[in-house]
Design a protein around this motif. Structure first.
Motif, short mmCIF file in Angstrom:
data_model
loop_
_atom_site.label_atom_id
_atom_site.label_comp_id
_atom_site.label_asym_id
_atom_site.label_seq_id
_atom_site.Cartn_x
_atom_site.Cartn_y
_atom_site.Cartn_z
N ALA A 161 3.08 10.27 -9.55
CA ALA A 161 2.38 10.85 -10.59
C ALA A 161 1.66 12.01 -10.54
O ALA A 161 1.86 12.92 -11.52
CB ALA A 161 1.42 9.42 -11.01
N VAL A 162 1.28 12.28 -9.35
CA VAL A 162 0.55 13.64 -9.35
C VAL A 162 1.58 14.90 -9.26
O VAL A 162 1.36 15.82 -9.99
CB VAL A 162 -0.24 13.84 -7.99
N LEU A 163 2.80 14.67 -8.74
CA LEU A 163 3.79 15.75 -9.02
C LEU A 163 4.34 16.01 -10.29
O LEU A 163 4.46 17.06 -10.42
CB LEU A 163 4.91 15.42 -7.98
N ILE A 164 4.42 14.98 -10.89
CA ILE A 164 5.04 14.87 -12.30
C ILE A 164 3.99 15.72 -13.22
O ILE A 164 4.32 16.56 -13.95
CB ILE A 164 5.15 13.37 -12.84
N ARG A 165 2.54 15.41 -12.93
CA ARG A 165 1.76 16.03 -13.72
C ARG A 165 1.36 17.40 -13.41
O ARG A 165 1.17 18.35 -14.34
CB ARG A 165 0.42 15.31 -13.48
N LEU A 166 1.65 17.58 -12.19
CA LEU A 166 1.37 19.05 -11.55
C LEU A 166 2.76 20.01 -12.22
O LEU A 166 2.26 20.89 -12.74
CB LEU A 166 1.62 19.15 -10.01
N ALA A 181 0.91 -1.25 -0.12
CA ALA A 181 0.01 -0.06 0.13
C ALA A 181 1.09 1.24 0.17
O ALA A 181 0.49 2.21 -0.72
CB ALA A 181 -0.79 -0.05 1.19
N ALA A 182 1.74 1.21 0.88
CA ALA A 182 2.89 2.23 0.88
C ALA A 182 3.47 2.65 -0.51
O ALA A 182 3.62 3.70 -1.05
CB ALA A 182 4.16 2.11 1.90
N ALA A 183 3.85 1.50 -1.28
CA ALA A 183 4.56 1.66 -2.48
C ALA A 183 3.53 2.27 -3.46
O ALA A 183 3.82 3.09 -4.29
CB ALA A 183 4.85 0.37 -2.95
N VAL A 184 2.11 1.83 -3.57
CA VAL A 184 1.22 2.44 -4.36
C VAL A 184 1.08 3.94 -4.11
O VAL A 184 1.23 4.47 -4.93
CB VAL A 184 -0.07 1.65 -4.32
N ILE A 185 0.92 4.44 -2.77
CA ILE A 185 0.86 5.58 -2.60
C ILE A 185 1.87 6.54 -3.04
O ILE A 185 1.69 7.49 -3.64
CB ILE A 185 0.71 5.73 -1.10
N ILE A 186 3.04 5.97 -2.85
CA ILE A 186 4.24 6.67 -3.24
C ILE A 186 4.19 6.89 -4.72
O ILE A 186 4.65 7.99 -5.35
CB ILE A 186 5.57 6.02 -2.90
N ILE A 187 3.95 5.79 -5.53
CA ILE A 187 3.89 5.89 -6.88
C ILE A 187 2.73 6.95 -7.45
O ILE A 187 3.00 7.59 -8.20
CB ILE A 187 3.54 4.68 -7.61
N ILE A 188 1.32 6.81 -6.67
CA ILE A 188 0.48 7.89 -7.13
C ILE A 188 0.78 9.40 -6.75
O ILE A 188 0.75 10.22 -7.52
CB ILE A 188 -0.71 7.65 -6.25
N ILE A 189 1.44 9.36 -5.64
CA ILE A 189 2.06 11.02 -5.28
C ILE A 189 3.21 11.32 -6.37
O ILE A 189 2.97 12.42 -6.78
CB ILE A 189 2.74 10.93 -3.68
#
Length: 217
Positions: A61-66, A51-59
């Motif tokens: 991805a959001v930062l890159i998109r931002l 779960a922590a790995a998935v959350i880190i990946i999502i964060i």
């Protein structure tokens, strides 16, 4: 064995018994050491790590998109801020028009027209960032074309023509008083005087034009 200290022989002797070292494996069935085992994990720890790995990946991805979208976001914020300032400008115009309408009976037609022109020019100065305050009425439409590069919609084009008509009429009232033209007949057409409900009509035309300019397309 006999211990000797200095040159004097002691009256006792020390006998050291033989020492045997036994293997820790001699009493077990294993003949070799087992490979090291990994650390024991608490129940559910693996799922927490996933779960922590998935959350880190999502964060990430959001930062890159931002980061990629940041210029677009900044532009949208600037446009939103600009629209709010336009809305405040229009609101101030409407408030001043209401005040002018209330003061109508106490001022002359010339004073009414001069104030209406001042309000229109000030509104347009801010709305389009153009020096409408110094533009001759005869050049109003050319100024609109200049500032918008001819991209006005039909509705905004009509609004520009309406304000130009208001400016032309109020110019005549202000400057044709006691002129030869103002004595021509029919008086209703040439007299330098606002008749009947003409003040209310001019105010309504100005409000309608401003509403059209503020309409977001």
């Amino acid at each position: 064995a006999r211990a000797v200290y200095g040159t004097t022989s002691p009256d006792f002797s020390i006998d050291i018994q033989p020492v045997a070292v036994s293997s820790i494996l001699q009493n077990a069935d294993d003949t070799s050491l087992r490979p090291p085992a990994g650390p024991l994990l608490l129940p559910g720890t693996v799922y927490a790590l996933y779960a922590a790995a998935v959350i880190i990946i999502i964060i990430l991805a959001v930062l890159i998109r931002l980061i990629v979208k940041w210029p677009v976001i900044c532009k949208a914020r600037r446009e939103k801020k600009l629209l709010r300032s336009y809305a405040r400008n229009a609101k101030d115009l409407f408030r001043q028009l209401r005040r002018l309408e209330k003061n109508g009976p106490r001022i002359t037609d010339g004073e009414f027209c001069a104030e209406l022109q001042r309000l229109i020019r000030r509104y347009l100065d801010f709305r389009y960032g153009y020096h409408f305050s110094t533009v001759l009425t005869s050049q109003f439409m050319a100024a609109f074309d200049d500032v918008t590069a001819g991209t006005l919609s039909d509705k905004k084009q009509h609004a520009a023509e309406t304000l130009t008509a208001v400016m032309s009429r109020t110019d005549y009232i202000r400057y044709a008083h006691d002129s030869i033209d103002s004595k021509r007949l029919p008086a209703g057409q040439y007299e330098a005087k606002l008749g009947g409900t003409e003040r209310e009509q001019l105010l309504a035309m100005t409000r309608g034009a401003a509403d059209s300019f503020e309409e977001v397309q």
